[in-house]
Design a protein around this motif. Structure first.
Motif, PDB file in Angstrom:
ATOM      1  N   TYR A   7       0.831  -1.209   0.000  1.00  0.00           N
ATOM      2  CA  TYR A   7       0.000   0.000   0.000  1.00  0.00           C
ATOM      3  C   TYR A   7       0.865   1.258   0.000  1.00  0.00           C
ATOM      4  O   TYR A   7       0.622   2.194  -0.770  1.00  0.00           O
ATOM      5  N   ILE A  15      -6.371  -3.495   7.026  1.00  0.00           N
ATOM      6  CA  ILE A  15      -6.213  -4.010   5.664  1.00  0.00           C
ATOM      7  C   ILE A  15      -6.173  -5.537   5.610  1.00  0.00           C
ATOM      8  O   ILE A  15      -6.134  -6.118   4.524  1.00  0.00           O
ATOM      9  N   ARG A  34      -5.427  -5.142  -7.475  1.00  0.00           N
ATOM     10  CA  ARG A  34      -4.675  -4.326  -6.521  1.00  0.00           C
ATOM     11  C   ARG A  34      -4.777  -2.829  -6.830  1.00  0.00           C
ATOM     12  O   ARG A  34      -4.908  -2.015  -5.921  1.00  0.00           O
ATOM     13  N   PHE A  67      -5.849   0.006  -4.209  1.00  0.00           N
ATOM     14  CA  PHE A  67      -4.960   1.110  -3.829  1.00  0.00           C
ATOM     15  C   PHE A  67      -5.615   2.463  -4.103  1.00  0.00           C
ATOM     16  O   PHE A  67      -5.504   3.397  -3.302  1.00  0.00           O
ATOM     17  N   VAL A  84      -8.266   3.151  -1.421  1.00  0.00           N
ATOM     18  CA  VAL A  84      -7.642   3.500  -0.141  1.00  0.00           C
ATOM     19  C   VAL A  84      -7.095   4.922  -0.188  1.00  0.00           C
ATOM     20  O   VAL A  84      -7.286   5.716   0.747  1.00  0.00           O
TER      21      VAL A  84
END
Length: 317
Positions: free
Chosen positions: A73, A196, A275, A279, A282
């Motif tokens: 992350y 997470i 992913r 990302f 987030v």
């Protein structure tokens, strides 16, 4: 691609679809209609499985070996701007707890979080994401440094618990976690916490106090893991699924109980299946909440944070 036990029907359909496409490419047979039927069945199966996950299945998703970890992350959010900082200035540098400065756009953040390994060697190196007291003291040192320079804190929680070894207890594991909880309640800068993966016990709470606590959809947050709960109550791990349900540990449960502020939706199949989308989600949430928190004075931040946690646990039925 690795599959969990309840994902095996998806695996079978994906393999059938792949074989169907290969036949179409290597022969003159028209398999378009067959492929479309398999794709439709695959979409329906995915929707049925991921739309009805049990608490235990979400626990399994949170532990998926392909799931992104804290450093994934941070690297995605900060790129080359991340500067990792080491050591608690007392004992040593705990590899299970990482932290440092990084930028999202033009805004600098202090990042802290537990880091698991992605293979046997790195899992041993990172102690499976289980921090020792020096890890929590390192995290606190970095958060206090951030406070000194007016830098907001972002914390990533992903741990099966603090390390339970004798040496950890000798060096004050309980005190280190308690100290972090106390100090995080009164930090004079915005603190955003993201769960997470696994959020287990005091190991999670040691870096889990914030103005905003966010959970990804397929994560869990509880005082004890389902396996440990099962072993205590039933003297066996066989009842872990029942324990997971009873513990009310999913993101939806936590939001309903008012213990977390928001759930971040994951791509269908979990954070590891896309992913980049995860990302991006987030990052958007971090910036959104920081923008709101940045308008508050240090005094207002601490007051609101204190009130938020003082109200937890009050229940009337």
């Amino acid at each position: 691609m690795e599959y969990l036990d309840f994902e095996l029907p998806i695996k079978e359909l994906e393999e059938q679809l792949q074989k169907c496409r290969v036949i179409g490419e290597e022969s003159d047979v028209d398999v378009t209609e067959t492929c479309l039927q398999i794709e439709k069945k695959l979409a329906e199966t995915r929707s049925e499985i991921y739309g009805n996950l049990s608490a235990w299945q979400r626990v399994q998703m949170s532990r998926h070996p392909n799931r992104p970890y804290t450093l994934d992350y941070i690297r995605a959010l900060c790129g080359d701007s991340f500067l990792e900082l080491h050591g608690d200035r007392t004992v040593k540098d705990d590899k299970a707890m990482i932290g440092g400065l990084g930028k999202i756009g033009d805004q600098t953040f202090m990042f802290v979080g537990q880091q698991k390994g992605f293979n046997t060697k790195t899992r041993q190196y990172r102690n499976f994401g289980m921090a020792n007291p020096e890890g929590y003291r390192k995290a606190l040192r970095l958060m206090k440094s951030a406070e000194k320079f007016g830098i907001p804190v972002v914390s990533f929680v992903d741990t099966p618990g603090a390390y339970p070894g004798i040496e950890a207890e000798e060096r004050g594991q309980g005190e280190a976690i308690a100290r972090n909880i106390l100090e995080m309640t009164r930090l004079k800068v915005p603190v955003i916490v993201l769960i997470i993966g696994e959020g287990a016990s005091g190991g999670a709470l040691g870096i889990g106090v914030g103005d905003k606590v966010l959970m990804l959809e397929n994560t869990w947050y509880s005082v004890i893991s389902p396996e440990s709960c099962s072993s205590i109550l039933w003297r066996s791990w066989e009842y872990k699924e029942q324990a997971a349900s009873a513990l009310k540990l999913t993101a939806e449960d936590m939001k309903g109980l008012g213990l977390v502020d928001e759930i971040i939706k994951e791509p269908a199949g979990g954070a590891h299946t896309d992913r980049e989308e995860t990302f991006a989600s987030v990052q958007a949430k971090i910036l959104e909440h920081f923008e709101a928190l940045d308008k508050l004075s240090p005094k207002e931040l601490v007051k609101q944070r204190m009130e938020k946690y003082s109200q937890m646990g009050v229940y009337s039925g």
